[in-house]
Write an enzyme that holds these catalytic residues in place. Structure first.
Site: not given
Length: 157
Positions: A35-36
């Site tokens: 995830g970012y």
């Protein structure tokens, strides 16, 4: 997970595959949740990744075959505290590691909303090795630097 030093350059190329290699079933594999936390249009982003029980935070700058990369390991608790901040910017994939001619080919088979997408990445020790690389016959079109195949773009779609 990349073996990059804390302050290093990542040199890699990415390809679509014509077909999966025969040796794939005997290769090491693991699930990746990624995830970012942040992503800027210029190619600067901060990624969280969990591979099995190993968690990391990675900062990357740039696009294409040569980028700056800094990675630090996280405890399970640190990862758990940060993971909720990646909602809406996540992806899942099954990664296979295939040794090939003194290099390592990482084959990612995406799950979830990108189910069916398969790419191979090869990381190189230097630019000369990167330039001289001749892909195996089962590699397809090179997509290095193409935004549509970047993990940060896939996670945000």
């Amino acid at each position: 997970m990349k073996t990059a030093a804390p302050n290093s350059r990542e040199i890699e190329r990415k390809f679509l595959l014509k077909r999966l290699p025969e040796k794939l079933r005997r290769s090491r594999r693991y699930l990746i949740a990624q995830g970012y936390l942040a992503a800027e249009p210029g190619g600067r982003h901060v990624r969280l990744r969990k591979r099995g029980k190993t968690a990391s935070l990675t900062f990357k700058v740039g696009r294409g075959a040569h980028r700056e990369e800094r990675e630090i390991k996280l405890s399970s608790n640190q990862f758990a505290l940060l993971w909720p901040a990646t909602v809406g910017r996540r992806l899942r994939k099954l990664r296979y590691e295939l040794p090939w001619k003194n290099l390592l080919i990482e084959i990612d088979i995406y799950r979830g909303k990108h189910n069916g997408l398969v790419v191979a990445e090869v990381e190189f020790p230097d630019r000369a090795t990167c330039r001289k690389f001749k892909p195996p016959s089962w590699f397809g079109r090179e997509v290095t630097g193409e935004k549509r195949y970047s993990n940060v773009r896939l996670a945000n779609e």
